[in-house]
Design a protein around this motif. Structure first.
Motif, PDB file in Angstrom:
ATOM      1  N   THR A 188      -3.625  23.420 -23.143  1.00  0.00           N
ATOM      2  CA  THR A 188      -4.672  22.806 -23.948  1.00  0.00           C
ATOM      3  C   THR A 188      -4.051  22.158 -25.179  1.00  0.00           C
TER       4      THR A 188
ATOM      5  N   SER B 229     -14.382  14.559 -22.924  1.00  0.00           N
ATOM      6  CA  SER B 229     -14.032  15.080 -21.610  1.00  0.00           C
ATOM      7  C   SER B 229     -12.538  15.387 -21.612  1.00  0.00           C
ATOM      8  N   ARG B 230     -12.119  16.222 -20.692  1.00  0.00           N
ATOM      9  CA  ARG B 230     -10.742  16.708 -20.703  1.00  0.00           C
ATOM     10  C   ARG B 230      -9.719  15.604 -20.482  1.00  0.00           C
ATOM     11  N   ASP B 231     -10.073  14.562 -19.745  1.00  0.00           N
ATOM     12  CA  ASP B 231      -9.121  13.469 -19.558  1.00  0.00           C
ATOM     13  C   ASP B 231      -8.917  12.676 -20.854  1.00  0.00           C
ATOM     14  N   LEU B 232      -9.954  12.525 -21.659  1.00  0.00           N
ATOM     15  CA  LEU B 232      -9.807  11.834 -22.946  1.00  0.00           C
ATOM     16  C   LEU B 232      -9.109  12.698 -23.984  1.00  0.00           C
TER      17      LEU B 232
ATOM     18  N   ARG C  98      -6.425  14.211 -23.577  1.00  0.00           N
ATOM     19  CA  ARG C  98      -4.987  13.918 -23.500  1.00  0.00           C
ATOM     20  C   ARG C  98      -4.622  12.762 -24.431  1.00  0.00           C
ATOM     21  N   THR C  99      -5.538  11.813 -24.568  1.00  0.00           N
ATOM     22  CA  THR C  99      -5.306  10.655 -25.428  1.00  0.00           C
ATOM     23  C   THR C  99      -5.682  10.941 -26.874  1.00  0.00           C
TER      24      THR C  99
ATOM     25  N   THR D 201     -15.119  20.246 -26.476  1.00  0.00           N
ATOM     26  CA  THR D 201     -14.786  19.831 -25.123  1.00  0.00           C
ATOM     27  C   THR D 201     -16.046  19.810 -24.275  1.00  0.00           C
TER      28      THR D 201
ATOM     29  N   THR E 165     -15.891  13.206 -16.788  1.00  0.00           N
ATOM     30  CA  THR E 165     -14.701  12.388 -16.996  1.00  0.00           C
ATOM     31  C   THR E 165     -15.073  11.149 -17.783  1.00  0.00           C
ATOM     32  N   ASN E 166     -14.119  10.675 -18.592  1.00  0.00           N
ATOM     33  CA  ASN E 166     -14.277   9.473 -19.400  1.00  0.00           C
ATOM     34  C   ASN E 166     -15.597   9.478 -20.171  1.00  0.00           C
TER      35      ASN E 166
END
Length: 191
Positions: free
Chosen positions: A23, A122-125, A127-128, A158, A164-165
């Protein structure tokens, strides 16, 4: 209630140890580190209480003067934020009720309380834009431009794993969240 706090604590401890964590952790604060370093390097030596209090006041005054001169040069940066990473995502809104969150509706994934200016990604964002990232949001439909103009949000929560996205903006009331609805936004990191 303890799960998000435990995940955050592990992430911080792993990041301090230099080990990769699953995380994202909160970003390191160089401002706080420098302030502590400055305070320790100019700490008064052991003297009588009156002299020590006076020298502590002098040290404090010098630190304020240094901060004023350094912030004077960075005021232009604060007024015109340097833009970082950008993403176009789907945006919804939520408020703190157990039906829309987990069993601890007023606690974010980082362990802080929900408040205006908090967003969940979301979890994918994540990361950025990791936890602690300050972001600006622009409504691509143009309807809520005045509501978002000049506001800085902070990533502290979160969304569910199936999303996603997506960006979720915390709002104080259910009616505000329903009025927001779902829309396309541009999220931009502010450095």
């Amino acid at each position: 209630m303890l799960q998000p706090l435990i995940r955050w604590t592990r992430a911080v401890l792993f990041s301090l140890a230099g080990v990769a964590s699953a995380t994202p952790a909160l970003p390191a604060s160089t401002v706080a580190t420098n302030a502590v370093r400055d305070a320790l390097s100019t700490a008064p030596t052991a003297t009588p209480a009156a002299t020590q209090a006076q020298s502590a006041a002098q040290v404090r005054a010098e630190a304020v003067a240094r901060a004023d001169t350094s912030s004077a040069s960075s005021d232009t940066v604060a007024l015109t934020p340097i833009r970082g990473k950008t993403a176009i995502a789907r945006s919804t809104a939520y408020n703190s009720v157990p039906g829309q969150t987990d069993s601890t509706p007023f606690i974010t994934a980082t362990g802080t309380r929900t408040r205006p200016g908090v967003v969940a990604l979301s979890r994918d964002l994540l990361r950025t834009f990791p936890y602690g990232t300050k972001v600006m949001i622009e409504d691509l439909s143009g309807k809520y431009t005045n509501m978002l103009k000049g506001r800085v949000f902070i990533v502290e929560d979160t969304m569910a794993a199936r999303k996603t996205n997506s960006v979720d903006i915390w709002m104080a009331t259910r009616s505000e969240a329903l009025n927001w609805g779902a829309r396309q936004i541009r999220i931009t990191a502010v450095r």
